[in-house]
Design an enzyme around this catalytic site. Structure first.
Site, PDB file in Angstrom:
ATOM      1  N   CYS A  51     -80.184   2.977  25.497  1.00  0.00           N
ATOM      2  CA  CYS A  51     -80.424   2.378  24.167  1.00  0.00           C
ATOM      3  C   CYS A  51     -81.148   3.372  23.258  1.00  0.00           C
ATOM      4  O   CYS A  51     -82.166   3.942  23.645  1.00  0.00           O
ATOM      5  CB  CYS A  51     -81.269   1.110  24.329  1.00  0.00           C
ATOM      6  SG  CYS A  51     -81.926   0.502  22.774  1.00  0.00           S
ATOM      7  N   CYS A  54     -84.918   2.045  22.437  1.00  0.00           N
ATOM      8  CA  CYS A  54     -85.978   1.848  23.443  1.00  0.00           C
ATOM      9  C   CYS A  54     -87.009   2.983  23.376  1.00  0.00           C
ATOM     10  O   CYS A  54     -86.667   4.115  23.012  1.00  0.00           O
ATOM     11  CB  CYS A  54     -85.361   1.789  24.840  1.00  0.00           C
ATOM     12  SG  CYS A  54     -84.751   0.150  25.306  1.00  0.00           S
ATOM     13  N   HIS A 116     -86.362  -4.371  25.434  1.00  0.00           N
ATOM     14  CA  HIS A 116     -84.949  -4.391  25.085  1.00  0.00           C
ATOM     15  C   HIS A 116     -84.346  -5.794  25.217  1.00  0.00           C
ATOM     16  O   HIS A 116     -83.356  -6.124  24.567  1.00  0.00           O
ATOM     17  CB  HIS A 116     -84.213  -3.409  26.010  1.00  0.00           C
ATOM     18  CG  HIS A 116     -82.766  -3.226  25.702  1.00  0.00           C
ATOM     19  ND1 HIS A 116     -82.323  -2.439  24.659  1.00  0.00           N
ATOM     20  CD2 HIS A 116     -81.647  -3.737  26.291  1.00  0.00           C
ATOM     21  CE1 HIS A 116     -80.995  -2.470  24.628  1.00  0.00           C
ATOM     22  NE2 HIS A 116     -80.559  -3.247  25.607  1.00  0.00           N
ATOM     23  N   ASN A 154     -79.850  -7.945  11.006  1.00  0.00           N
ATOM     24  CA  ASN A 154     -78.538  -8.408  11.464  1.00  0.00           C
ATOM     25  C   ASN A 154     -78.701  -8.676  12.938  1.00  0.00           C
ATOM     26  O   ASN A 154     -79.044  -7.764  13.690  1.00  0.00           O
ATOM     27  CB  ASN A 154     -77.473  -7.318  11.313  1.00  0.00           C
ATOM     28  CG  ASN A 154     -77.101  -7.094   9.871  1.00  0.00           C
ATOM     29  OD1 ASN A 154     -77.111  -8.021   9.081  1.00  0.00           O
ATOM     30  ND2 ASN A 154     -76.769  -5.867   9.547  1.00  0.00           N
ATOM     31  N   SER A 162     -75.383  -3.393  15.794  1.00  0.00           N
ATOM     32  CA  SER A 162     -74.859  -2.330  16.652  1.00  0.00           C
ATOM     33  C   SER A 162     -75.565  -2.255  17.994  1.00  0.00           C
ATOM     34  O   SER A 162     -75.134  -1.503  18.866  1.00  0.00           O
ATOM     35  CB  SER A 162     -74.999  -0.995  15.919  1.00  0.00           C
ATOM     36  OG  SER A 162     -76.364  -0.769  15.614  1.00  0.00           O
ATOM     37  N   HIS A 165     -81.058  -4.433  21.095  1.00  0.00           N
ATOM     38  CA  HIS A 165     -82.517  -4.223  21.054  1.00  0.00           C
ATOM     39  C   HIS A 165     -83.049  -4.873  19.759  1.00  0.00           C
ATOM     40  O   HIS A 165     -82.500  -4.645  18.689  1.00  0.00           O
ATOM     41  CB  HIS A 165     -82.819  -2.722  21.063  1.00  0.00           C
ATOM     42  CG  HIS A 165     -84.261  -2.430  21.313  1.00  0.00           C
ATOM     43  ND1 HIS A 165     -84.726  -1.882  22.485  1.00  0.00           N
ATOM     44  CD2 HIS A 165     -85.361  -2.671  20.546  1.00  0.00           C
ATOM     45  CE1 HIS A 165     -86.037  -1.773  22.419  1.00  0.00           C
ATOM     46  NE2 HIS A 165     -86.448  -2.245  21.251  1.00  0.00           N
ATOM     47  N   HIS A 167     -84.301  -5.542  16.434  1.00  0.00           N
ATOM     48  CA  HIS A 167     -84.621  -4.632  15.328  1.00  0.00           C
ATOM     49  C   HIS A 167     -84.098  -5.180  14.013  1.00  0.00           C
ATOM     50  O   HIS A 167     -83.238  -6.050  13.981  1.00  0.00           O
ATOM     51  CB  HIS A 167     -84.010  -3.241  15.580  1.00  0.00           C
ATOM     52  CG  HIS A 167     -82.511  -3.217  15.488  1.00  0.00           C
ATOM     53  ND1 HIS A 167     -81.694  -3.686  16.487  1.00  0.00           N
ATOM     54  CD2 HIS A 167     -81.682  -2.807  14.499  1.00  0.00           C
ATOM     55  CE1 HIS A 167     -80.427  -3.554  16.128  1.00  0.00           C
ATOM     56  NE2 HIS A 167     -80.383  -3.034  14.915  1.00  0.00           N
ATOM     57  N   GLN A 169     -83.822  -3.817   9.534  1.00  0.00           N
ATOM     58  CA  GLN A 169     -83.694  -2.630   8.689  1.00  0.00           C
ATOM     59  C   GLN A 169     -84.398  -2.876   7.359  1.00  0.00           C
ATOM     60  O   GLN A 169     -84.648  -4.023   6.984  1.00  0.00           O
ATOM     61  CB  GLN A 169     -82.219  -2.342   8.386  1.00  0.00           C
ATOM     62  CG  GLN A 169     -81.379  -1.996   9.599  1.00  0.00           C
ATOM     63  CD  GLN A 169     -80.034  -1.415   9.170  1.00  0.00           C
ATOM     64  OE1 GLN A 169     -79.963  -0.542   8.308  1.00  0.00           O
ATOM     65  NE2 GLN A 169     -78.968  -1.911   9.774  1.00  0.00           N
TER      66      GLN A 169
HETATM   67  P1  H2U Z   1     -77.697  -2.490  12.870  1.00  0.00           P
HETATM   68  O1  H2U Z   1     -77.775  -2.821  14.311  1.00  0.00           O
HETATM   69  O2  H2U Z   1     -78.107  -3.613  11.980  1.00  0.00           O
HETATM   70  O3  H2U Z   1     -76.345  -1.925  12.529  1.00  0.00           O
HETATM   71  O4  H2U Z   1     -78.764  -1.347  12.582  1.00  0.00           O
HETATM   72  C1  H2U Z   1     -78.904  -0.218  13.362  1.00  0.00           C
HETATM   73  C2  H2U Z   1     -79.179   0.958  12.457  1.00  0.00           C
HETATM   74  O5  H2U Z   1     -79.696   2.000  13.256  1.00  0.00           O
HETATM   75  C3  H2U Z   1     -77.914   1.498  11.768  1.00  0.00           C
HETATM   76  O6  H2U Z   1     -78.091   1.421  10.374  1.00  0.00           O
HETATM   77  C4  H2U Z   1     -79.241   3.245  12.753  1.00  0.00           C
HETATM   78  C5  H2U Z   1     -77.852   2.967  12.225  1.00  0.00           C
HETATM   79  O7  H2U Z   1     -77.542   3.822  11.164  1.00  0.00           O
HETATM   80  N1  H2U Z   1     -79.307   4.216  13.830  1.00  0.00           N
HETATM   81  C6  H2U Z   1     -80.162   5.309  13.737  1.00  0.00           C
HETATM   82  O8  H2U Z   1     -80.821   5.466  12.695  1.00  0.00           O
HETATM   83  N2  H2U Z   1     -80.296   6.160  14.770  1.00  0.00           N
HETATM   84  C7  H2U Z   1     -79.578   6.091  15.934  1.00  0.00           C
HETATM   85  O9  H2U Z   1     -79.777   6.866  16.834  1.00  0.00           O
HETATM   86  C8  H2U Z   1     -78.544   5.046  16.077  1.00  0.00           C
HETATM   87  C9  H2U Z   1     -78.478   4.011  14.992  1.00  0.00           C
END
Ligand code: H2U
Length: 354
Positions: A51, A54, A116, A154, A162, A165, A167, A169
């Site tokens: 992840c 993490c 996680h 989200n 995505s 974990h 989180h 934004q």
């Molecule tokens: P979402 O799960 O809401 O998509 O947000 C995850 C965000 O994390 C996504 O905008 C960022 C992605 O650009 N990200 C990083 O900044 N670094 C990483 O190593 C992977 C994902």
């Protein structure tokens, strides 16, 4: 025929967006069959070496996360907005039919917990309070130099998240995005006409009515808004006039953490699944070109937009009439609130099913 909102198709007005939503409650007359799937137990590990969020792990761009013990924020490695850019300007062609605006901004990722396997409702209230404090601090810092600070989460793959974990934004921008711009102007108009904040009057009306209330404590109210579009959409409101997160007292922050835990537990218990949604805060903007600096018409609030309709896998599609006409829902806001009220706010289904 006398109008019955539980029987007759009707439209409800959303005063924030100045839009209508079509409600077709007669379509829910078929009996409610309850949950159709077994409660998902979905055991994720406390730590996942793959992840990117993490503690101690390497992110996609090669940076290493510290061994954080509570919350952790970092600049999004794939930011949608960039801090540097061309001078602010509007570029227009085709008699104004093709118009662009240059923009700048900052995007951050905020990890809610080092664990996680958790989500907000499964975290302890003290740990949710750390997330609330993080939201407050980042808003206060970013609003100094940006027009708008959008804090959001989200949750769940179905919402395009995505990574499981826990989180969220933050996207802070040099401009007021379209939706907050509409919400600013609706609240401004109401303030000028009534001398009180729109959403404070609305909270008081909901407190007096009670049929759409899902959760309430000393400082906060959660309702399925009268004009809800998503089946189990909720609106989280303070009970007093609060323009932004920076104005919350310590007690209000703590009771925000408490109410989040309670009503998000109801969400998870509805279909015995980790309830997906997009949530976010709307609050007073920073300096916006063309706007005066009075923010008294603003009332802090959070929207929760969950897509699920009937079970952990049956979601509402915003298609057809919704894309071409206007939003539509079957189950009424009152029925949705009633279902959420019937569920436990204290016992999470994963604890119960263990
Ligand atoms: P979402 O799960 O809401 O998509 O947000 C995850 C965000 O994390 C996504 O905008 C960022 C992605 O650009 N990200 C990083 O900044 N670094 C990483 O190593 C992977 C994902």
């Amino acid at each position: 025929m006398k109008f019955n909102p539980d029987d007759h198709p009707h439209r409800r007005y959303n005063p924030l967006l100045q839009q209508w939503v079509l409600v077709s409650p007669h379509r829910t007359k078929r009996p409610w069959q309850g949950k159709q799937e077994e409660g998902e137990l979905n055991q994720r590990p406390e730590y996942d070496p793959k992840c990117y969020l993490c503690p101690g792990n390497t992110r996609a761009n090669g940076e290493v996360n510290p061994a954080y013990g509570a919350t952790y924020a970092f600049d999004n490695d794939f930011a949608a907005l960039l801090t540097e850019g061309p001078e602010p300007s509007i570029i227009s062609a085709g008699n104004g039919l093709m118009t662009a605006q240059t923009v700048t901004g900052e995007c951050r990722v905020i990890c809610f917990s080092p664990r996680h396997d958790l989500t907000l409702p499964e975290m302890a209230s003290d740990d949710i309070l750390s997330v609330v404090n993080l939201w407050c601090e980042h808003y206060q810092e970013l609003v100094q130099r940006h027009a708008w600070v959008q804090i959001f989460e989200n949750k769940g793959a179905v919402m395009g998240c995505s990574n499981p974990h826990p989180h969220g934004q933050i996207w802070a921008s040099s401009y007021l995005p379209s939706e907050p711009a509409q919400v600013d102007s609706s609240q401004r108009l109401y303030w000028h006409e009534n001398g009180r904040p729109l959403l404070l009057d609305y909270a008081n009306a909901e407190l007096a009515d009670g049929s759409r209330t899902v959760e309430e404590n000393e400082h906060w109210l959660v309702v399925v808004p009268y004009w809800a579009l998503w089946p189990y959409e909720t609106l989280l409101l303070p009970k007093r006039h609060v323009r932004h997160l920076g104005e919350l007292s310590r007690d209000e922050r703590r009771s925000l953490a408490n109410i989040l835990k309670l009503f998000l537990t109801r969400y998870d218990n509805l279909f015995e699944t980790s309830f997906p949604y997009s949530m976010g805060w709307h609050q007073a903007p920073g300096n916006v070109e063309g706007l005066d600096d009075n923010r008294d018409h603003w009332q802090l609030h959070a929207h929760f937009y969950p897509p699920l309709l009937r079970s952990a896998s049956v979601k509402k599609f915003m298609v057809g009439y919704e894309m071409l006409g206007e939003g539509q829902r079957d189950i009424s806001a009152e029925q949705a609130a009633e279902r959420l009220r019937q569920l436990s706010a204290n016992l999470h289904y994963r604890q119960k099913n263990k």
